[in-house]
Design a protein around this motif. Structure first.
Motif, PDB file in Angstrom:
ATOM      1  N   LEU A 153       0.854  -1.179   0.000  1.00  0.00           N
ATOM      2  CA  LEU A 153       0.000   0.000   0.000  1.00  0.00           C
ATOM      3  C   LEU A 153       0.893   1.232   0.000  1.00  0.00           C
ATOM      4  O   LEU A 153       1.746   1.390   0.871  1.00  0.00           O
ATOM      5  N   MET A 154       0.648   2.111  -0.962  1.00  0.00           N
ATOM      6  CA  MET A 154       1.549   3.239  -1.202  1.00  0.00           C
ATOM      7  C   MET A 154       0.764   4.509  -1.491  1.00  0.00           C
ATOM      8  O   MET A 154      -0.283   4.472  -2.147  1.00  0.00           O
ATOM      9  N   LEU A 155       1.262   5.644  -0.986  1.00  0.00           N
ATOM     10  CA  LEU A 155       0.759   6.946  -1.403  1.00  0.00           C
ATOM     11  C   LEU A 155       1.519   7.351  -2.661  1.00  0.00           C
ATOM     12  O   LEU A 155       2.755   7.469  -2.635  1.00  0.00           O
ATOM     13  N   ASN A 156       0.784   7.549  -3.763  1.00  0.00           N
ATOM     14  CA  ASN A 156       1.435   7.875  -5.031  1.00  0.00           C
ATOM     15  C   ASN A 156       1.847   9.348  -5.093  1.00  0.00           C
ATOM     16  O   ASN A 156       1.774  10.065  -4.091  1.00  0.00           O
ATOM     17  N   GLU A 157       2.249   9.822  -6.257  1.00  0.00           N
ATOM     18  CA  GLU A 157       2.737  11.191  -6.422  1.00  0.00           C
ATOM     19  C   GLU A 157       1.679  12.234  -6.081  1.00  0.00           C
ATOM     20  O   GLU A 157       1.996  13.363  -5.721  1.00  0.00           O
ATOM     21  N   GLU A 158       0.402  11.841  -6.203  1.00  0.00           N
ATOM     22  CA  GLU A 158      -0.697  12.759  -5.886  1.00  0.00           C
ATOM     23  C   GLU A 158      -1.147  12.644  -4.432  1.00  0.00           C
ATOM     24  O   GLU A 158      -2.066  13.341  -3.997  1.00  0.00           O
ATOM     25  N   GLY A 159      -0.529  11.731  -3.675  1.00  0.00           N
ATOM     26  CA  GLY A 159      -0.915  11.549  -2.283  1.00  0.00           C
ATOM     27  C   GLY A 159      -2.135  10.673  -2.102  1.00  0.00           C
ATOM     28  O   GLY A 159      -2.780  10.715  -1.051  1.00  0.00           O
ATOM     29  N   ALA A 160      -2.446   9.847  -3.120  1.00  0.00           N
ATOM     30  CA  ALA A 160      -3.592   8.939  -3.055  1.00  0.00           C
ATOM     31  C   ALA A 160      -3.096   7.503  -2.904  1.00  0.00           C
ATOM     32  O   ALA A 160      -2.091   7.108  -3.521  1.00  0.00           O
ATOM     33  N   LEU A 161      -3.792   6.705  -2.108  1.00  0.00           N
ATOM     34  CA  LEU A 161      -3.408   5.311  -1.909  1.00  0.00           C
ATOM     35  C   LEU A 161      -3.530   4.520  -3.203  1.00  0.00           C
ATOM     36  O   LEU A 161      -4.477   4.689  -3.974  1.00  0.00           O
ATOM     37  N   CYS A 162      -2.577   3.613  -3.428  1.00  0.00           N
ATOM     38  CA  CYS A 162      -2.632   2.681  -4.547  1.00  0.00           C
ATOM     39  C   CYS A 162      -1.962   1.381  -4.109  1.00  0.00           C
ATOM     40  O   CYS A 162      -1.443   1.284  -2.991  1.00  0.00           O
ATOM     41  N   VAL A 163      -2.002   0.377  -4.973  1.00  0.00           N
ATOM     42  CA  VAL A 163      -1.391  -0.922  -4.672  1.00  0.00           C
ATOM     43  C   VAL A 163      -0.209  -1.111  -5.610  1.00  0.00           C
ATOM     44  O   VAL A 163      -0.371  -1.281  -6.822  1.00  0.00           O
ATOM     45  N   GLU A 164       0.996  -1.067  -5.054  1.00  0.00           N
ATOM     46  CA  GLU A 164       2.226  -1.168  -5.829  1.00  0.00           C
ATOM     47  C   GLU A 164       2.675  -2.627  -5.878  1.00  0.00           C
ATOM     48  O   GLU A 164       2.711  -3.310  -4.860  1.00  0.00           O
ATOM     49  N   ARG A 165       3.015  -3.111  -7.106  1.00  0.00           N
ATOM     50  CA  ARG A 165       3.381  -4.523  -7.298  1.00  0.00           C
ATOM     51  C   ARG A 165       4.720  -4.661  -8.027  1.00  0.00           C
ATOM     52  O   ARG A 165       4.942  -5.645  -8.727  1.00  0.00           O
ATOM     53  N   ARG A 166       5.615  -3.722  -7.842  1.00  0.00           N
ATOM     54  CA  ARG A 166       6.879  -3.726  -8.587  1.00  0.00           C
ATOM     55  C   ARG A 166       7.693  -4.993  -8.350  1.00  0.00           C
ATOM     56  O   ARG A 166       8.281  -5.552  -9.282  1.00  0.00           O
ATOM     57  N   LYS A 167       7.751  -5.471  -7.108  1.00  0.00           N
ATOM     58  CA  LYS A 167       8.552  -6.655  -6.809  1.00  0.00           C
ATOM     59  C   LYS A 167       7.971  -7.927  -7.407  1.00  0.00           C
ATOM     60  O   LYS A 167       8.643  -8.957  -7.446  1.00  0.00           O
ATOM     61  N   MET A 168       6.720  -7.855  -7.866  1.00  0.00           N
ATOM     62  CA  MET A 168       6.101  -8.969  -8.573  1.00  0.00           C
ATOM     63  C   MET A 168       6.209  -8.769 -10.082  1.00  0.00           C
ATOM     64  O   MET A 168       5.634  -9.537 -10.849  1.00  0.00           O
ATOM     65  N   THR A 169       6.948  -7.721 -10.504  1.00  0.00           N
ATOM     66  CA  THR A 169       7.075  -7.313 -11.907  1.00  0.00           C
ATOM     67  C   THR A 169       5.711  -7.094 -12.547  1.00  0.00           C
ATOM     68  O   THR A 169       5.503  -7.400 -13.726  1.00  0.00           O
ATOM     69  N   GLU A 170       4.781  -6.542 -11.777  1.00  0.00           N
ATOM     70  CA  GLU A 170       3.443  -6.220 -12.265  1.00  0.00           C
ATOM     71  C   GLU A 170       3.198  -4.722 -12.096  1.00  0.00           C
ATOM     72  O   GLU A 170       3.871  -4.046 -11.324  1.00  0.00           O
ATOM     73  N   SER A 171       2.199  -4.204 -12.811  1.00  0.00           N
ATOM     74  CA  SER A 171       1.912  -2.773 -12.774  1.00  0.00           C
ATOM     75  C   SER A 171       1.246  -2.374 -11.460  1.00  0.00           C
ATOM     76  O   SER A 171       0.658  -3.204 -10.754  1.00  0.00           O
ATOM     77  N   THR A 172       1.329  -1.083 -11.142  1.00  0.00           N
ATOM     78  CA  THR A 172       0.668  -0.535  -9.958  1.00  0.00           C
ATOM     79  C   THR A 172      -0.827  -0.396 -10.222  1.00  0.00           C
ATOM     80  O   THR A 172      -1.237   0.051 -11.295  1.00  0.00           O
ATOM     81  N   LEU A 173      -1.635  -0.789  -9.237  1.00  0.00           N
ATOM     82  CA  LEU A 173      -3.085  -0.686  -9.350  1.00  0.00           C
ATOM     83  C   LEU A 173      -3.540   0.621  -8.716  1.00  0.00           C
ATOM     84  O   LEU A 173      -3.380   0.830  -7.511  1.00  0.00           O
ATOM     85  N   GLN A 174      -4.098   1.504  -9.526  1.00  0.00           N
ATOM     86  CA  GLN A 174      -4.554   2.800  -9.049  1.00  0.00           C
ATOM     87  C   GLN A 174      -6.019   2.724  -8.630  1.00  0.00           C
ATOM     88  O   GLN A 174      -6.717   1.746  -8.887  1.00  0.00           O
TER      89      GLN A 174
END
Length: 318
Positions: free
Chosen positions: A185-206
């Motif tokens: 769970l990550m706050l993106n550049e806009e300060g909104a929560l998203c689901v980051e999956r970089r370590k799974m080599t998958e895209s971030t879910l906004q």
């Protein structure tokens, strides 16, 4: 993970190389990193590979069942019974912590609380160079298998002058090769929560709402998560902020799977959660208070029951 289990998982790379010999019938690098070449008749290799695979698979299955028999699938903590983090870090309650930069701190706080009289305070400066700044606690004896559904709830109170690129929860499966892949769970550049999956080599879910909801600062925020675990695109993730469903993705990958030379040794078991400032790359120091943590394996009906029970409990405390 036990050393013997790790070695079995790493040895799987050698078996993959052997499979390539079978399939392509050509000379290729074999047996991991050894610097010699191997060429063998396919029929002989088939029998050899079968002999190798049977004890390997049996050993991995036994290691997985042994782990699950001792793992937990339901856990909660409101941090009410502690006076110091040293009382629970490195125990069966919370198995460890991450303080990666000098000055980062974890403590029990009595001034900013959601319910009861105490909360966990996480204080971390921003990332410095190649050193990611962290101040979090982790539990690594969870056991929820692929195909299962888990529910997560936690209350957060964030203080930051730059609320972006801040991670507040990691959901992982430690692997023999890779660094605890999973989603976060990550706050993106806009300060909104998203689901980051970089370590799974998958895209971030906004967020899937028309207007993304910014994460509120200097107030308590209720975060709820419902996840169906899948190593393929058969899972789902639902995320609520203060009771509003802000992210709803279906038919997505929600746990890591083996990828040659990238990730090896996954077993289809969600094992570890970390909460707090699991990474602060915002460019400024941050303080995060955490309270009323819950994680539970359940079917959908049970999840609805747990949500209702928690809502009623917190309403009475507020």
């Amino acid at each position: 993970m036990e050393i013997s289990e790790t070695r079995k998982l790493v040895d799987f790379q050698s078996l993959v190389h052997a499979f390539y010999l079978l399939h392509y019938r050509r000379t290729i690098p074999a047996l991991g990193r050894n610097q010699y070449w191997l060429s063998i008749q396919p029929e002989i290799m088939k029998k050899t590979l079968l002999i190798l695979l049977i004890p390997f698979i049996a050993g991995c299955y036994k290691a997985k069942r042994d782990y699950l028999n001792n793992a937990v699938s339901d856990f909660s903590d409101g941090f009410e019974t502690y006076t110091s983090v040293s009382e629970f870090i490195g125990t069966d309650i919370w198995n460890g912590s991450e303080l990666t930069i000098s000055g980062n701190e974890l403590s029990i706080d009595t001034t900013v609380v959601h319910s009861g009289n105490k909360s966990l305070k996480c204080d971390a400066t921003t990332t410095q160079g190649d050193v990611v700044s962290k101040a979090g606690i982790l539990k690594n004896n969870l056991g929820i298998e692929e195909g299962g559904v888990f529910y997560f709830e936690c209350w957060y109170h964030l203080e930051s002058s730059q609320p972006k690129n801040i991670f507040i929860a990691d959901f992982e499966e430690p692997a023999a090769i890779s660094s605890s892949p999973g989603f976060r769970l990550m706050l993106n550049e806009e300060g909104a929560l998203c689901v980051e999956r970089r370590k799974m080599t998958e895209s971030t879910l906004q967020q899937t709402v028309e207007q993304p909801r910014i994460f509120p600062l200097q107030q308590w925020v209720r975060i709820q998560l419902e996840v169906k675990l899948s190593q393929r695109n058969k899972g789902y993730i639902k995320l609520w902020q203060n009771g509003e469903l802000i992210l709803d993705h279906d038919k997505v990958q929600t746990m890591p799977r083996d990828m040659i030379y990238v990730t090896q040794g996954t077993s289809g078991v969600f094992r570890q959660v970390e909460i707090g400032l699991t990474a602060n790359s915002s460019g400024a120091p941050a303080i995060l208070y955490v309270d009323d943590f819950v994680i539970a394996k359940a079917d959908v009906d049970e999840i609805d029951r747990v949500k209702s029970q928690l809502a009623a409990s917190f309403d009475m405390k507020d």
